[in-house]
Design a protein around this motif. Structure first.
Motif, PDB file in Angstrom:
ATOM      1  N   MET A 120      -3.482   3.412 -14.514  1.00 28.83           N
ATOM      2  CA  MET A 120      -2.093   3.319 -14.056  1.00 28.83           C
ATOM      3  C   MET A 120      -2.061   2.277 -12.948  1.00 28.83           C
ATOM      4  O   MET A 120      -2.815   2.405 -11.974  1.00 28.83           O
ATOM      5  N   PRO A 121      -1.210   1.242 -13.047  1.00 30.33           N
ATOM      6  CA  PRO A 121      -1.223   0.205 -12.009  1.00 30.33           C
ATOM      7  C   PRO A 121      -0.914   0.786 -10.632  1.00 30.33           C
ATOM      8  O   PRO A 121      -0.173   1.762 -10.505  1.00 30.33           O
ATOM      9  N   ARG A 122      -1.475   0.160  -9.620  1.00 35.14           N
ATOM     10  CA  ARG A 122      -1.379   0.687  -8.250  1.00 35.14           C
ATOM     11  C   ARG A 122       0.057   0.775  -7.760  1.00 35.14           C
ATOM     12  O   ARG A 122       0.386   1.591  -6.912  1.00 35.14           O
ATOM     13  N   PHE A 123       0.896  -0.141  -8.243  1.00 32.51           N
ATOM     14  CA  PHE A 123       2.271  -0.178  -7.737  1.00 32.51           C
ATOM     15  C   PHE A 123       3.149   0.865  -8.423  1.00 32.51           C
ATOM     16  O   PHE A 123       4.329   1.002  -8.064  1.00 32.51           O
ATOM     17  N   ALA A 124       2.627   1.573  -9.408  1.00 29.27           N
ATOM     18  CA  ALA A 124       3.417   2.552 -10.155  1.00 29.27           C
ATOM     19  C   ALA A 124       3.101   3.965  -9.691  1.00 29.27           C
ATOM     20  O   ALA A 124       2.001   4.262  -9.239  1.00 29.27           O
ATOM     21  N   GLY A 125       4.085   4.836  -9.837  1.00 34.66           N
ATOM     22  CA  GLY A 125       3.889   6.239  -9.508  1.00 34.66           C
ATOM     23  C   GLY A 125       4.257   6.556  -8.079  1.00 34.66           C
ATOM     24  O   GLY A 125       4.324   5.684  -7.217  1.00 34.66           O
ATOM     25  N   MET A 126       4.509   7.829  -7.838  1.00 32.74           N
ATOM     26  CA  MET A 126       4.871   8.301  -6.509  1.00 32.74           C
ATOM     27  C   MET A 126       3.687   8.047  -5.569  1.00 32.74           C
ATOM     28  O   MET A 126       2.556   8.392  -5.894  1.00 32.74           O
ATOM     29  N   PRO A 127       3.919   7.440  -4.389  1.00 34.43           N
ATOM     30  CA  PRO A 127       2.786   7.074  -3.533  1.00 34.43           C
ATOM     31  C   PRO A 127       2.284   8.228  -2.678  1.00 34.43           C
ATOM     32  O   PRO A 127       2.555   8.296  -1.487  1.00 34.43           O
ATOM     33  N   SER A 128       1.535   9.126  -3.282  1.00 36.04           N
ATOM     34  CA  SER A 128       0.884  10.168  -2.481  1.00 36.04           C
ATOM     35  C   SER A 128      -0.369   9.579  -1.850  1.00 36.04           C
ATOM     36  O   SER A 128      -0.860   8.540  -2.270  1.00 36.04           O
ATOM     37  N   ASP A 136       1.679   4.594   1.070  1.00 35.16           N
ATOM     38  CA  ASP A 136       1.921   3.438   0.210  1.00 35.16           C
ATOM     39  C   ASP A 136       0.648   2.588   0.109  1.00 35.16           C
ATOM     40  O   ASP A 136       0.186   2.242  -0.986  1.00 35.16           O
ATOM     41  N   THR A 164      -2.594   3.601  -1.906  1.00 33.89           N
ATOM     42  CA  THR A 164      -2.663   3.427  -3.362  1.00 33.89           C
ATOM     43  C   THR A 164      -3.479   2.192  -3.736  1.00 33.89           C
ATOM     44  O   THR A 164      -3.752   1.972  -4.918  1.00 33.89           O
TER      45      THR A 164
END
Lengths: 264, 264, 264, 264, 264, 264
Positions: F15-23, F68, F71
């Motif tokens: 999954m690219p680093r810029f995608a998804g909720m930044p936990s 942020d 990630t």
């Protein structure tokens, strides 16, 4: 609507805006496996993808930044008095993970996710991403019935191709969508078209299909109320998508009358 | 106009905007020694010079930044349908190299370059630089016949001197130009004058010479069409220069009717 | 007014804007112990304090930045022809030092300083700081007689409390000021109210007290002259405070007619 | 030293760093007319001037920014235990106002101000400005006796001229100062010289005059203690100036032994 | 080498750095059609392409920014005394125009351009771009004989694939290059490898092929001279490419001994 | 450790680093009510609070920014070969919501949350926030047994009070913690102390309590291995907290040997 406050955004009167996980509008963050997913009526979805840009990249960072900034917004529109999140059960469904090095694979991933939403009866609101994002979204939600569209943008995105015949770019999604029968051109209106132009190919093609293109000069001349009245007349009461594209794209699927599950 | 596409800007439908040497408007970059220089009708010229500023420096970086950003602009005006670079052979002639530590030497270098352009019959369009740039440019192009001027700016730049009698600054170029007979004050109109003021010395002097000064309040009251109609009437059909000064200065010499070589 | 130029701002025709200590408007910087303090009629005061913010901090840096940027402003308004600093003896009185880790102690420090100004008959103009700054300022200048207020802002700042009953925040100062008798609600007008809302509690409470709340839509509909005429009528000729709140707060106490010492 | 705390910097244990007028090191801001000026032993002076730069401008903003950032510094060096402002009466004397459009006039203004300081026996510390600032400063303080110099910089600033014979630039001040007898080249050491070079003209000329040039490679090889011991030996105990030039220039005049008034 | 100064960079002693078209190192900008192209021995080439990034985009803007910043660099190395542009005829050959929406088409365009350079005997120096740029460059210059490589980077870029089998990314170019016989793994050394890791797959595969991987810890322990001596021994005297990858990639093809035309 | 991959960070190979909720570290985001909370051994917690700063605010934005940026980090340390998240079940537990306008209420909220973690046997890792965050955290985790501490910072944060006796600031937390018996001063070591000083009060008091203060000069002289060996000896094998404070604070509670539940 649910009886409890599960689908209510966190208020900054209780929790400071800078605190907490930055979901869209401080709504609950769910996935398609979450317990209460069946109660969801509308979902905010991020599509962090900009492989269609022919120019400056960066919209892939759009969803995360929009989530962060959305924590600044309060829940009621003071002019209309409407508090949208009291009208439908809304959640943040996270991002569709794209494949940043393969355009076609990303389009498939996006289409598949929106197809799942369609099957579950969840109305999506999308934060992109460059404008090509709209094409796989429309493939996922408009396969059966072409949609109308109200599109606020500087550009028509109705070009045929770039760089010698390449057809999938941020300047071509609505040409493809009309060709594929995802949009009903007679129910498409584009508002605010402006800025320097390559030529008139995009406008000529669109108008030949029946698209109504309202340039910014016409908007300034006639005023917002007159133009919006015309836009509502063009799209009518059938299902319609609304897009506003500044740096990143926000796309909402407006349900047809009677659609909301909570109203059923 | 040339028969081939030599003088045609590179299109972003073929070459991405971020690629290639950033010449003004992606036009060919020539020098006065280049092979096809005799076909050139208009030249974009950078004057990276800000020695006249009494305040914050930086406009010396203007030409390079304007070149870079000009690669974002498409070649056709969608409102008028005009594609300017199909009407005359235009090129980027590079920068006039100033002497950043000697104001008078820089003024001589700039005047000499524009004198060369005048002798070759090339109409210049200038990107500065601070507003003092206009004085040596006018010396180079208006020695024989005073020009009219349409000037969009917050300030008149008609002051006499700063810091105890120093007469060459970004606030004084048009006072000098009128004194030197480079501008015909009866054909000068300044539009949009606004902002806090030192006093009324500049406006008083200008109006005494016959300059028409249109403050921003008058522009808002009467509207752009009425003001521009008056401006066209003021400058008439004789040679006129047009300036727009925001951070950096852009100055265009409008040729008199019948001047373009390609029309001959 | 003094006979010499002691209270005249430094002109950029003599000293470049980037040079010299950056006092407000390039006025002389005095303290309450300075020799000519008795001649001062108006004082610009910084209150670098943002402990009332429930959101993004930073306005504590406002006074220093406003001083720096004020060195760009010239001394005459070109539309009215008024040169304000020729009408009253004005100075920069520096900052009230807050206690950034104790809200109540800071409120006391600010109130005490403005109380000193009131006793000396100096009319203050304040640069904040977040909007809570207004409360201790009003305590210092309006203990004896409630003031009218013209307030330009997106928000009413009339809420009761945040975070479960906490009553001193940037969203509550004018509720407190009305409760404490520092403002006369019948002479308060708030102009430009807009943006997303929590609810209508603030507006409902304010209007119940007699505050006139003019939303941005009404301002656009009726125009600035009509709205400002109404505002002047509301506040009348009794002492009134004027606030404009963008990022940092600027607050001016308008003296009642006949108040300026230099007019006596 | 004075008996009271008049010359003591404001402590951030009492007044927050972001509050108050940003004088250098939070020292008192005096002018040459101020009451206690005769007690002053050292003065921090700003010279907001960058007309000698052949490249990017901006150091004219240096003094104001250095003042602002200096409010972050505490008053004691924790390694040596020295609290400098307890050793001499120091103040901020404000800026020398330059003439940003005339290089020679600015040099005269700067020289005259430093000449005044010399006559009053005040030792200056200067914040520039570009490196040409050093030349008029040296003219003002070293007319009678040439100084030694410890110079930390990437460049020697010993070139002869730019742009075809122009001799006053940020790359030439120390060539001029040696030619004018303001520096004693046998007591000059330049430390940290590095970066790409035009040629070896500057180094060749300097070494021919007896200047000791220590490149960054030599500094890394021998270490700071050895190099600084050599530097101290070179300048000896006669009056010496120390310069550190990064973006803006800081120049200190080190008094010869026995010079401080407070020691007399 | 040419007898005239055609291939000499513009000096900032004559033309200010901020003036003139920003070619790499202020060298002449030629194309493959230019008159004196046959005299060119080395060419600086921009490859504004970042379609291989799996993460943050932007290196497509690298060549333009590197050109701009290269105008700050002087022509001589002060430590070695070498003035590189006096040793070979160097020019800026502009950018290879990529297709930002098609990865394979871009790889073909890049390979074809470098193939042309190889056929003309021009040694290229490349400014990228993301690290995938190296693969089509190597295809263009190393088809006949595998190259050695000295690679300065945090990462090995020796991974096999991302996102489920996609093989062309910024993390895989040297795996592909070794598989395709473009690099001789026994003559490859990677220096400075560091930072958090996915796993050890890249390092394991590289070392199994014979690649020498020197982590940053080893570099710090042994020192630069020892490591560089080992690197030189590894690549030997056969043709070798050198890469330094920070934000954007810079890649130089070192000619084998005896290669320069000017030496022939 | 759990048998499935529930507690495994999302890999950027999938999954690219810029995608998804930044936990934090792309770990699962849980709350204390989540289904699998009982399996959690370590929790990353944000404390977005900076009310203790006496200077520039902003660390309240720290947790969101750290999430942020986290990630970007891969899951394995390449030097040690350790993949930390395979050793314990780790999650992101979100933020403790502070009360930005009331310092004492915020301290209570933070202490209460950490007290809950202690009772559940979850070892916390904290991202602040200014340095005062440490005090309520220590109150929540060290009520029963004083902890040792390894503290990397420029300042000791051992002062007594600011602004005339105010005792809760970012410069005083460890003085309070030692006074309250939350830290065992004989097992406290502070490493890297440097920068300008107010005075020696903090160091004197700390050393009198038995704290070991290692200035940056000593660290450079003795080297990291020797200093860290001493630090380990000082804290011994009893429970210890480790802090690294740059802009925002990161605080980890190191469990005593044998503590991890998964080892039980």
């Amino acid at each position: 609507m649910s009886d409890d406050d599960f689908f209510t955004p966190v208020s900054a009167l209780e929790m400071p805006r800078f605190a907490g996980m930055p979901s869209f509008m401080r709504l609950p963050h769910l996935t398609l496996d979450s317990p209460r997913i069946d109660e969801v009526e509308m979902a905010l979805v991020g599509v962090p993808w900009d492989a269609g840009t022919t120019n400056r990249p960066g919209p892939r960072h759009g969803p995360r930044q929009l989530r962060d900034l959305s924590t600044m917004i309060r829940a009621m529109n003071p002019v209309t008095g409407v508090a949208p999140f009291t009208l439908a059960n809304c959640v943040d469904l996270g991002d569709v993970g794209p494949n940043p090095i393969d355009l076609q694979d990303s389009m498939d991933r996006i289409e598949n996710f929106y197809d799942l939403l369609t099957k579950r009866g969840i109305t999506p609101m999308t934060a992109g991403g460059d404008h090509l994002v709209s094409l796989p979204v429309l493939r996922g939600i408009a396969r059966e019935t072409p949609l109308g569209m109200i599109h606020f943008d500087a550009h028509t995105d109705l070009f045929d191709s770039y760089f010698g015949g390449f057809r999938y770019t941020h300047g071509t999604p609505f040409r493809r969508a009309i060709e594929e029968g995802l949009l009903d051109p007679g129910r498409v209106v584009q508002i605010g078209i402006r800025g320097t132009a390559y030529n008139t190919e995009d406008v000529d093609w669109g108008e030949a299909q029946g698209v109504r293109i309202i340039r910014i000069e016409e908007l300034f001349d006639r005023g917002i109320p007159a133009v919006m009245a015309e836009a509502r007349e063009i799209v009518g009461t059938q299902p319609t998508t609304v897009l506003s594209t500044s740096i990143s794209l926000i796309q909402v699927m407006l349900p047809a009358p009677g659609r909301p599950k909570s109203a059923g």
